[in-house]
Design a protein around this motif. Structure first.
Motif, PDB file in Angstrom:
ATOM      1  N   LEU A   1       5.864  17.706  24.537  1.00  0.00           N
ATOM      2  CA  LEU A   1       7.294  17.227  24.903  1.00  0.00           C
ATOM      3  C   LEU A   1       7.741  18.154  25.859  1.00  0.00           C
ATOM      4  CD1 LEU A   1       8.557  17.289  21.123  1.00  0.00           C
ATOM      5  CD2 LEU A   1       7.632  15.126  22.424  1.00  0.00           C
ATOM      6  N   PHE A   2       8.760  17.547  26.811  1.00  0.00           N
ATOM      7  CA  PHE A   2       8.963  18.006  27.897  1.00  0.00           C
ATOM      8  C   PHE A   2      10.628  18.181  27.930  1.00  0.00           C
ATOM      9  CE2 PHE A   2       5.120  16.164  29.356  1.00  0.00           C
ATOM     10  CZ  PHE A   2       4.640  17.077  30.446  1.00  0.00           C
ATOM     11  N   LEU A   3      11.252  19.244  27.775  1.00  0.00           N
ATOM     12  CA  LEU A   3      12.594  19.473  27.938  1.00  0.00           C
ATOM     13  C   LEU A   3      13.167  19.892  29.172  1.00  0.00           C
ATOM     14  CD1 LEU A   3      12.114  19.885  24.770  1.00  0.00           C
ATOM     15  CD2 LEU A   3      14.254  20.902  24.759  1.00  0.00           C
ATOM     16  N   GLY A   4      13.669  18.942  29.952  1.00  0.00           N
ATOM     17  CA  GLY A   4      13.927  19.264  31.433  1.00  0.00           C
ATOM     18  C   GLY A   4      14.650  18.080  32.115  1.00  0.00           C
ATOM     19  N   LYS A   5      14.972  18.123  33.506  1.00  0.00           N
ATOM     20  CA  LYS A   5      15.684  17.057  34.056  1.00  0.00           C
ATOM     21  C   LYS A   5      14.948  16.704  35.243  1.00  0.00           C
ATOM     22  CE  LYS A   5      20.321  18.483  32.686  1.00  0.00           C
ATOM     23  NZ  LYS A   5      21.654  19.011  33.266  1.00  0.00           N
ATOM     24  N   SER A   6      15.019  15.669  35.870  1.00  0.00           N
ATOM     25  CA  SER A   6      14.470  15.193  36.964  1.00  0.00           C
ATOM     26  C   SER A   6      14.541  16.257  38.486  1.00  0.00           C
ATOM     27  CB  SER A   6      14.606  13.711  37.397  1.00  0.00           C
ATOM     28  OG  SER A   6      14.342  12.956  36.392  1.00  0.00           O
ATOM     29  N   THR A   7      13.600  16.413  39.127  1.00  0.00           N
ATOM     30  CA  THR A   7      13.808  17.150  40.353  1.00  0.00           C
ATOM     31  C   THR A   7      13.126  16.573  41.545  1.00  0.00           C
ATOM     32  OG1 THR A   7      13.645  19.594  41.035  1.00  0.00           O
ATOM     33  CG2 THR A   7      11.847  18.649  39.819  1.00  0.00           C
ATOM     34  N   ALA A   8      13.058  17.204  42.409  1.00  0.00           N
ATOM     35  CA  ALA A   8      12.687  16.612  43.618  1.00  0.00           C
ATOM     36  C   ALA A   8      11.171  16.397  43.665  1.00  0.00           C
ATOM     37  CB  ALA A   8      12.780  17.503  45.023  1.00  0.00           C
ATOM     38  N   SER A   9      10.735  15.363  43.883  1.00  0.00           N
ATOM     39  CA  SER A   9       9.246  14.879  43.604  1.00  0.00           C
ATOM     40  C   SER A   9       8.335  15.939  44.597  1.00  0.00           C
ATOM     41  CB  SER A   9       9.009  13.346  44.215  1.00  0.00           C
ATOM     42  OG  SER A   9       7.634  13.221  43.925  1.00  0.00           O
ATOM     43  N   GLY A  10       7.345  16.550  43.938  1.00  0.00           N
ATOM     44  CA  GLY A  10       6.225  17.241  44.752  1.00  0.00           C
ATOM     45  C   GLY A  10       6.885  18.728  44.724  1.00  0.00           C
ATOM     46  N   GLN A  11       7.915  18.935  43.886  1.00  0.00           N
ATOM     47  CA  GLN A  11       8.280  20.463  44.034  1.00  0.00           C
ATOM     48  C   GLN A  11       7.289  21.426  43.242  1.00  0.00           C
ATOM     49  OE1 GLN A  11      12.571  20.954  43.228  1.00  0.00           O
ATOM     50  NE2 GLN A  11      12.070  23.206  42.372  1.00  0.00           N
ATOM     51  N   LYS A  12       6.926  22.233  43.734  1.00  0.00           N
ATOM     52  CA  LYS A  12       5.774  23.121  43.045  1.00  0.00           C
ATOM     53  C   LYS A  12       6.505  24.280  42.249  1.00  0.00           C
ATOM     54  CE  LYS A  12       2.311  20.919  44.987  1.00  0.00           C
ATOM     55  NZ  LYS A  12       1.364  20.359  44.208  1.00  0.00           N
ATOM     56  N   PRO A  13       6.054  24.573  41.332  1.00  0.00           N
ATOM     57  CA  PRO A  13       6.396  25.852  40.316  1.00  0.00           C
ATOM     58  C   PRO A  13       6.282  27.235  40.922  1.00  0.00           C
ATOM     59  CG  PRO A  13       4.767  24.955  39.324  1.00  0.00           C
ATOM     60  CD  PRO A  13       5.086  23.980  40.406  1.00  0.00           C
TER      61      PRO A  13
ATOM     62  N   ALA B   1      17.287  15.853  24.058  1.00  0.00           N
ATOM     63  CA  ALA B   1      17.014  16.592  25.406  1.00  0.00           C
ATOM     64  C   ALA B   1      15.623  16.320  25.817  1.00  0.00           C
ATOM     65  CB  ALA B   1      17.229  18.047  24.962  1.00  0.00           C
ATOM     66  N   ILE B   2      14.795  15.795  25.042  1.00  0.00           N
ATOM     67  CA  ILE B   2      13.370  15.472  25.321  1.00  0.00           C
ATOM     68  C   ILE B   2      13.407  14.681  26.828  1.00  0.00           C
ATOM     69  CG2 ILE B   2      11.094  14.602  24.957  1.00  0.00           C
ATOM     70  CD1 ILE B   2      11.770  15.658  22.216  1.00  0.00           C
ATOM     71  N   ALA B   3      12.777  14.862  27.577  1.00  0.00           N
ATOM     72  CA  ALA B   3      12.911  13.961  28.984  1.00  0.00           C
ATOM     73  C   ALA B   3      11.621  13.148  29.290  1.00  0.00           C
ATOM     74  CB  ALA B   3      12.957  15.124  30.262  1.00  0.00           C
ATOM     75  N   ALA B   4      10.672  13.526  28.639  1.00  0.00           N
ATOM     76  CA  ALA B   4       9.206  12.831  28.435  1.00  0.00           C
ATOM     77  C   ALA B   4       8.409  13.523  27.513  1.00  0.00           C
ATOM     78  CB  ALA B   4       8.680  13.101  29.872  1.00  0.00           C
ATOM     79  N   GLN B   5       7.370  12.602  27.331  1.00  0.00           N
ATOM     80  CA  GLN B   5       6.088  13.310  26.390  1.00  0.00           C
ATOM     81  C   GLN B   5       5.029  12.853  26.555  1.00  0.00           C
ATOM     82  OE1 GLN B   5       8.602  11.235  22.879  1.00  0.00           O
ATOM     83  NE2 GLN B   5       6.371  10.658  22.259  1.00  0.00           N
ATOM     84  N   LEU B   6       3.974  13.522  26.186  1.00  0.00           N
ATOM     85  CA  LEU B   6       2.220  12.955  26.225  1.00  0.00           C
ATOM     86  C   LEU B   6       2.141  11.855  25.401  1.00  0.00           C
ATOM     87  CD1 LEU B   6       0.590  16.482  26.514  1.00  0.00           C
ATOM     88  CD2 LEU B   6       1.488  14.818  28.411  1.00  0.00           C
ATOM     89  N   PRO B   7       1.538  10.750  25.810  1.00  0.00           N
ATOM     90  CA  PRO B   7       1.185   9.518  24.942  1.00  0.00           C
ATOM     91  C   PRO B   7       0.286  10.085  23.943  1.00  0.00           C
ATOM     92  CG  PRO B   7      -0.194   9.727  27.081  1.00  0.00           C
ATOM     93  CD  PRO B   7       0.704  10.639  27.401  1.00  0.00           C
ATOM     94  N   GLU B   8      -0.354  11.280  23.810  1.00  0.00           N
ATOM     95  CA  GLU B   8      -1.280  11.809  22.646  1.00  0.00           C
ATOM     96  C   GLU B   8      -0.687  11.969  21.553  1.00  0.00           C
ATOM     97  OE1 GLU B   8      -1.303  12.669  25.977  1.00  0.00           O
ATOM     98  OE2 GLU B   8      -3.210  12.513  26.690  1.00  0.00           O
ATOM     99  N   GLY B   9       0.568  12.292  21.701  1.00  0.00           N
ATOM    100  CA  GLY B   9       1.474  12.548  20.489  1.00  0.00           C
ATOM    101  C   GLY B   9       1.246  13.963  19.880  1.00  0.00           C
ATOM    102  N   THR B  10       0.694  14.784  21.006  1.00  0.00           N
ATOM    103  CA  THR B  10       0.512  16.382  20.598  1.00  0.00           C
ATOM    104  C   THR B  10       0.489  16.870  21.870  1.00  0.00           C
ATOM    105  OG1 THR B  10      -0.559  17.708  19.392  1.00  0.00           O
ATOM    106  CG2 THR B  10      -1.954  16.313  20.494  1.00  0.00           C
ATOM    107  N   GLY B  11       0.131  18.321  21.737  1.00  0.00           N
ATOM    108  CA  GLY B  11       0.213  19.086  23.133  1.00  0.00           C
ATOM    109  C   GLY B  11      -1.025  19.234  23.412  1.00  0.00           C
ATOM    110  N   PRO B  12      -1.382  19.556  24.937  1.00  0.00           N
ATOM    111  CA  PRO B  12      -2.753  20.049  25.441  1.00  0.00           C
ATOM    112  C   PRO B  12      -3.541  21.011  24.656  1.00  0.00           C
ATOM    113  CG  PRO B  12      -0.979  20.639  26.887  1.00  0.00           C
ATOM    114  CD  PRO B  12      -0.278  19.942  25.657  1.00  0.00           C
ATOM    115  N   SER B  13      -2.757  22.012  24.141  1.00  0.00           N
ATOM    116  CA  SER B  13      -3.516  23.118  23.382  1.00  0.00           C
ATOM    117  C   SER B  13      -4.328  22.601  22.241  1.00  0.00           C
ATOM    118  CB  SER B  13      -2.541  24.294  23.143  1.00  0.00           C
ATOM    119  OG  SER B  13      -1.667  23.858  21.979  1.00  0.00           O
ATOM    120  N   GLY B  14      -3.614  21.578  21.477  1.00  0.00           N
ATOM    121  CA  GLY B  14      -4.395  21.385  20.113  1.00  0.00           C
ATOM    122  C   GLY B  14      -4.106  22.280  18.962  1.00  0.00           C
ATOM    123  N   GLU B  15      -3.091  23.269  19.109  1.00  0.00           N
ATOM    124  CA  GLU B  15      -2.832  24.112  18.186  1.00  0.00           C
ATOM    125  C   GLU B  15      -2.183  23.591  16.925  1.00  0.00           C
ATOM    126  OE1 GLU B  15      -1.128  27.888  19.815  1.00  0.00           O
ATOM    127  OE2 GLU B  15      -1.974  27.506  21.793  1.00  0.00           O
TER     128      GLU B  15
END
Length: 243
Positions: free
Chosen positions: A109-121, A170-184
Motif C-alpha cells: 500500500l502506498f500512502l502518498g500524493k501524485s508528484t512530477a513524473s520521473g522524479q527520483k528519490p 489516505a492510500i493512493a495506490a496498491q499492488l495488485p498482488e494484495g500484499t507487499g514485495p517482502s512477503g513478510e
C-alpha cells in the motif's frame, strides 16, 4: 513489525532499543471501524504466525526522503520530546517515513500524493523507487502519532517502536498482488476491533488495539495532537504514561 516480547539475553549489558515504526490503518467507511492486520510468515524466526500491524526497523536514510507534506507540528514535537539528547527533526521524519515505507513493503500500500513524473528519490532503496515509479511522494500529514512501546531489557532484540495511525482513504495506490514485495505479511485482513483482538497477536499489539479503539470512540476524526500512550518497563514492571 517489531513487538515487545521478553526472551533471555545472555549479553552482559542490555541492548539499546533500535528505532522502529508501525502504521495502524483504519477503514472508516462502515458503521464500525476496521483495522488492517497481517499474519507474519511462518518462516520468520521472530514471532512466526503472529498477527501484527505493518511496520519495521527505521532506516536513518528515510529521514532525507522528500515528502508531499510534513508531519503536523503537534506530532513532530511529541516525537522530538521523547528522543532526549538524540532529538533531531531528521530522526522524527525517519520514523514517520519508515511507517509509510514498511506499509508498502509488507502490505503493498502506498500512502502518498501524485508528484512530477520521473522524479527520483534521494535514496536508492527499492521501496522509495517504487513510489517514484508511480509518480508518488509520501505524505506525512495523514499520519497521527498515537503510541510508543519499548521492548524491555533481557530481550535478544529490542525496539523503540512508534505507532502511527492513518485512515484507509489516505492510500493512493496498491499492488495488485494484495500484499507487499517482502512477503513478510500474509493473510492481510480488514477486521473489526473485536475480531482483531481475538487473533493470535502479541500482547503489546492487543494493548495498542484496545488503546486505539478507545481513542476512536472518543474522537473518530483523529485531530492533530492526540494523546500518545507510552509503554516501557521500569524497575521490573510495565509503566503506562500519557503525553
Amino acid at each position: 513489525m517489531q513487538e515487545m516480547q521478553v526472551k533471555p539475553n545472555s549479553d552482559r549489558f542490555p541492548l539499546r532499543p533500535r528505532d522502529a515504526a508501525s502504521l495502524i490503518l483504519i477503514d472508516r467507511e462502515d458503521k464500525d471501524f476496521r483495522v488492517l492486520m497481517g499474519r507474519r510468515n511462518m518462516g520468520h524466526v521472530f514471532m512466526p504466525g503472529k498477527f501484527v500491524f505493518p511496520g519495521g526497523r527505521a532506516d536513518p536514510a528515510d529521514g532525507g526522503i522528500a515528502a508531499a507534506a510534513e508531519l503536523v507540528s503537534q506530532d513532530e514535537q511529541k516525537l522530538l520530546a521523547g528522543m532526549g539528547a538524540r532529538a533531531t527533526r531528521r530522526r522524527a521524519r525517519a520514523l514517520a517515513l519508515c511507517a509509510i515505507r514498511e506499509t508498502y513493503e509488507e502490505a503493498g500500500l502506498f500512502l502518498g500524493k501524485s508528484t512530477a513524473s520521473g522524479q527520483k528519490p534521494s535514496s536508492a532503496h527499492p521501496d522509495w523507487e517504487a513510489f517514484a515509479a508511480r509518480s508518488l511522494t509520501p505524505d506525512l500529514s495523514v499520519l497521527r502519532y498515537v503510541a510508543r512501546a519499548i521492548t524491555p531489557p533481557g530481550n535478544v532484540r529490542r525496539f523503540d517502536t512508534r505507532f502511527f495511525i492513518a485512515f484507509r482513504d489516505a492510500i493512493a495506490a496498491q499492488l495488485p498482488e494484495g500484499t507487499g514485495p517482502s512477503g513478510e505479511l500474509e493473510e492481510l485482513r480488514w477486521l473489526s476491533f473485536t475480531d482483531a483482538c481475538s487473533l493470535d497477536v502479541p500482547s503489546i499489539t492487543l494493548t495498542i488495539l484496545k488503546e486505539i479503539e478507545a481513542q476512536l470512540q472518543d474522537g473518530p476524526a483523529l485531530p492533530p495532537g492526540l494523546p500518545v500512550v507510552q509503554y516501557a518497563m521500569r524497575y521490573g514492571r510495565y509503566v503506562r504514561e500519557i503525553i
